[in-house]
Design a protein around this motif. Structure first.
Motif, PDB file in Angstrom:
ATOM      1  N   TRP A 150       0.837  -1.204   0.000  1.00  0.00           N
ATOM      2  CA  TRP A 150       0.000   0.000   0.000  1.00  0.00           C
ATOM      3  C   TRP A 150       0.872   1.255   0.000  1.00  0.00           C
ATOM      4  CZ3 TRP A 150      -0.637   4.384   2.785  1.00  0.00           C
ATOM      5  CH2 TRP A 150      -1.802   5.127   2.551  1.00  0.00           C
ATOM      6  N   ARG A 151       1.906   1.254   0.831  1.00  0.00           N
ATOM      7  CA  ARG A 151       2.803   2.419   0.874  1.00  0.00           C
ATOM      8  C   ARG A 151       3.498   2.628  -0.466  1.00  0.00           C
ATOM      9  NH1 ARG A 151       3.764   0.275   5.924  1.00  0.00           N
ATOM     10  NH2 ARG A 151       5.720  -0.689   5.283  1.00  0.00           N
ATOM     11  N   ILE A 152       3.977   1.561  -1.077  1.00  0.00           N
ATOM     12  CA  ILE A 152       4.640   1.670  -2.375  1.00  0.00           C
ATOM     13  C   ILE A 152       3.643   2.139  -3.430  1.00  0.00           C
ATOM     14  CG2 ILE A 152       5.723   0.329  -4.225  1.00  0.00           C
ATOM     15  CD1 ILE A 152       6.975  -1.411  -1.953  1.00  0.00           C
ATOM     16  N   TRP A 153       2.469   1.540  -3.472  1.00  0.00           N
ATOM     17  CA  TRP A 153       1.444   1.876  -4.464  1.00  0.00           C
ATOM     18  C   TRP A 153       1.000   3.338  -4.354  1.00  0.00           C
ATOM     19  CZ3 TRP A 153      -0.308  -1.027  -8.454  1.00  0.00           C
ATOM     20  CH2 TRP A 153      -1.447  -0.594  -9.112  1.00  0.00           C
ATOM     21  N   ASN A 154       0.876   3.828  -3.135  1.00  0.00           N
ATOM     22  CA  ASN A 154       0.376   5.183  -2.917  1.00  0.00           C
ATOM     23  C   ASN A 154       1.476   6.234  -2.778  1.00  0.00           C
ATOM     24  OD1 ASN A 154      -2.614   4.921  -2.821  1.00  0.00           O
ATOM     25  ND2 ASN A 154      -2.051   3.352  -1.336  1.00  0.00           N
ATOM     26  N   GLY A 155       2.714   5.823  -2.915  1.00  0.00           N
ATOM     27  CA  GLY A 155       3.817   6.772  -2.905  1.00  0.00           C
ATOM     28  C   GLY A 155       4.150   7.340  -1.544  1.00  0.00           C
ATOM     29  N   VAL A 156       3.876   6.584  -0.501  1.00  0.00           N
ATOM     30  CA  VAL A 156       4.228   7.020   0.852  1.00  0.00           C
ATOM     31  C   VAL A 156       5.661   6.556   1.100  1.00  0.00           C
ATOM     32  CG1 VAL A 156       3.643   6.878   3.301  1.00  0.00           C
ATOM     33  CG2 VAL A 156       1.829   6.797   1.581  1.00  0.00           C
ATOM     34  N   GLY A 157       6.590   7.362   0.649  1.00  0.00           N
ATOM     35  CA  GLY A 157       7.992   6.986   0.690  1.00  0.00           C
ATOM     36  C   GLY A 157       8.340   6.100  -0.486  1.00  0.00           C
ATOM     37  N   ALA A 158       9.598   6.024  -0.800  1.00  0.00           N
ATOM     38  CA  ALA A 158      10.079   5.184  -1.890  1.00  0.00           C
ATOM     39  C   ALA A 158      10.388   3.790  -1.348  1.00  0.00           C
ATOM     40  CB  ALA A 158      11.319   5.794  -2.496  1.00  0.00           C
ATOM     41  N   PRO A 159      10.199   2.769  -2.173  1.00  0.00           N
ATOM     42  CA  PRO A 159      10.511   1.420  -1.699  1.00  0.00           C
ATOM     43  C   PRO A 159      12.010   1.244  -1.507  1.00  0.00           C
ATOM     44  CG  PRO A 159       9.952   1.382  -4.034  1.00  0.00           C
ATOM     45  CD  PRO A 159       9.704   2.782  -3.540  1.00  0.00           C
ATOM     46  N   ARG A 160      12.381   0.527  -0.459  1.00  0.00           N
ATOM     47  CA  ARG A 160      13.800   0.247  -0.242  1.00  0.00           C
ATOM     48  C   ARG A 160      14.259  -0.751  -1.297  1.00  0.00           C
ATOM     49  NH1 ARG A 160      12.669  -3.363   5.115  1.00  0.00           N
ATOM     50  NH2 ARG A 160      12.874  -5.354   4.057  1.00  0.00           N
ATOM     51  N   GLY A 161      15.541  -0.948  -1.387  1.00  0.00           N
ATOM     52  CA  GLY A 161      16.143  -1.734  -2.463  1.00  0.00           C
ATOM     53  C   GLY A 161      15.539  -3.093  -2.714  1.00  0.00           C
ATOM     54  N   ASP A 162      15.414  -3.926  -1.675  1.00  0.00           N
ATOM     55  CA  ASP A 162      14.896  -5.281  -1.899  1.00  0.00           C
ATOM     56  C   ASP A 162      13.443  -5.257  -2.318  1.00  0.00           C
ATOM     57  OD1 ASP A 162      14.290  -4.434   0.749  1.00  0.00           O
ATOM     58  OD2 ASP A 162      14.093  -6.508   1.435  1.00  0.00           O
ATOM     59  N   HIS A 163      12.663  -4.329  -1.784  1.00  0.00           N
ATOM     60  CA  HIS A 163      11.261  -4.211  -2.189  1.00  0.00           C
ATOM     61  C   HIS A 163      11.160  -3.681  -3.615  1.00  0.00           C
ATOM     62  CE1 HIS A 163       9.888  -3.903   2.269  1.00  0.00           C
ATOM     63  NE2 HIS A 163      10.133  -5.146   1.906  1.00  0.00           N
ATOM     64  N   ALA A 164      11.987  -2.712  -3.948  1.00  0.00           N
ATOM     65  CA  ALA A 164      11.990  -2.169  -5.314  1.00  0.00           C
ATOM     66  C   ALA A 164      12.330  -3.268  -6.311  1.00  0.00           C
ATOM     67  CB  ALA A 164      12.971  -1.013  -5.417  1.00  0.00           C
ATOM     68  N   ASP A 165      13.278  -4.118  -5.972  1.00  0.00           N
ATOM     69  CA  ASP A 165      13.647  -5.226  -6.863  1.00  0.00           C
ATOM     70  C   ASP A 165      12.475  -6.169  -7.090  1.00  0.00           C
ATOM     71  OD1 ASP A 165      16.245  -4.293  -7.119  1.00  0.00           O
ATOM     72  OD2 ASP A 165      17.061  -5.643  -5.585  1.00  0.00           O
ATOM     73  N   ARG A 166      11.790  -6.534  -6.017  1.00  0.00           N
ATOM     74  CA  ARG A 166      10.660  -7.456  -6.142  1.00  0.00           C
ATOM     75  C   ARG A 166       9.514  -6.842  -6.925  1.00  0.00           C
ATOM     76  NH1 ARG A 166       9.129 -10.119  -0.557  1.00  0.00           N
ATOM     77  NH2 ARG A 166      10.497  -8.633   0.445  1.00  0.00           N
ATOM     78  N   VAL A 167       9.208  -5.575  -6.635  1.00  0.00           N
ATOM     79  CA  VAL A 167       8.121  -4.887  -7.333  1.00  0.00           C
ATOM     80  C   VAL A 167       8.452  -4.754  -8.819  1.00  0.00           C
ATOM     81  CG1 VAL A 167       6.946  -2.664  -7.584  1.00  0.00           C
ATOM     82  CG2 VAL A 167       7.225  -3.681  -5.324  1.00  0.00           C
ATOM     83  N   ALA A 168       9.660  -4.323  -9.110  1.00  0.00           N
ATOM     84  CA  ALA A 168      10.067  -4.136 -10.500  1.00  0.00           C
ATOM     85  C   ALA A 168       9.999  -5.455 -11.278  1.00  0.00           C
ATOM     86  CB  ALA A 168      11.466  -3.539 -10.559  1.00  0.00           C
ATOM     87  N   GLU A 169      10.498  -6.515 -10.685  1.00  0.00           N
ATOM     88  CA  GLU A 169      10.458  -7.818 -11.344  1.00  0.00           C
ATOM     89  C   GLU A 169       9.010  -8.258 -11.575  1.00  0.00           C
ATOM     90  OE1 GLU A 169      11.654 -12.395 -10.346  1.00  0.00           O
ATOM     91  OE2 GLU A 169      13.061 -10.829  -9.741  1.00  0.00           O
ATOM     92  N   THR A 170       8.161  -8.023 -10.609  1.00  0.00           N
ATOM     93  CA  THR A 170       6.764  -8.419 -10.709  1.00  0.00           C
ATOM     94  C   THR A 170       6.034  -7.687 -11.825  1.00  0.00           C
ATOM     95  OG1 THR A 170       6.685  -8.963  -8.356  1.00  0.00           O
ATOM     96  CG2 THR A 170       4.579  -8.518  -9.426  1.00  0.00           C
ATOM     97  N   VAL A 171       6.324  -6.398 -11.989  1.00  0.00           N
ATOM     98  CA  VAL A 171       5.606  -5.615 -13.007  1.00  0.00           C
ATOM     99  C   VAL A 171       6.361  -5.557 -14.329  1.00  0.00           C
ATOM    100  CG1 VAL A 171       4.371  -4.276 -11.277  1.00  0.00           C
ATOM    101  CG2 VAL A 171       6.481  -3.349 -12.265  1.00  0.00           C
ATOM    102  N   GLY A 172       7.545  -6.148 -14.404  1.00  0.00           N
ATOM    103  CA  GLY A 172       8.257  -6.271 -15.658  1.00  0.00           C
ATOM    104  C   GLY A 172       9.087  -5.074 -16.078  1.00  0.00           C
ATOM    105  N   ILE A 173       9.640  -4.360 -15.121  1.00  0.00           N
ATOM    106  CA  ILE A 173      10.547  -3.252 -15.425  1.00  0.00           C
ATOM    107  C   ILE A 173      11.788  -3.416 -14.556  1.00  0.00           C
ATOM    108  CG2 ILE A 173       8.728  -1.645 -16.123  1.00  0.00           C
ATOM    109  CD1 ILE A 173       8.910  -0.355 -13.368  1.00  0.00           C
ATOM    110  N   SER A 174      12.812  -2.631 -14.819  1.00  0.00           N
ATOM    111  CA  SER A 174      13.994  -2.701 -13.960  1.00  0.00           C
ATOM    112  C   SER A 174      13.777  -1.801 -12.745  1.00  0.00           C
ATOM    113  CB  SER A 174      15.250  -2.266 -14.720  1.00  0.00           C
ATOM    114  OG  SER A 174      15.218  -0.889 -14.969  1.00  0.00           O
TER     115      SER A 174
END
Length: 72
Positions: free
Chosen positions: A34-58
């Motif tokens: 929810w925080r990542i989706w709504n822009g409440v702070g930026a995702p930390r590295g490991d979360h950014a990696d998982r999110v990016a992989e899931t949605v198909g971007i780097s």
């Protein structure tokens, strides 16, 4: 700067249209997604990696450059 609009666009292409769907697909907790989706702070590295992989971007595409002069 974290680019939430790109996340939403990439996620919707993959059929992910809610924070809970992002949580399920990326293996995140619902509050974290929810925080990542709504822009409440930026995702930390490991979360950014998982999110990016899931949605198909780097992960680097989740962040857009800002002009240092514009930030002042």
């Amino acid at each position: 700067m974290y680019d939430r609009a790109l996340l939403h666009t990439a996620a919707r292409i993959r059929g992910i249209d809610t924070p809970s769907a992002l949580a399920r697909e990326a293996g995140l907790s619902v509050p974290t997604a929810w925080r990542i989706w709504n822009g409440v702070g930026a995702p930390r590295g490991d979360h950014a990696d998982r999110v990016a992989e899931t949605v198909g971007i780097s992960a680097s595409h989740l962040y857009r450059r800002t002009d240092a002069g514009a930030a002042a």
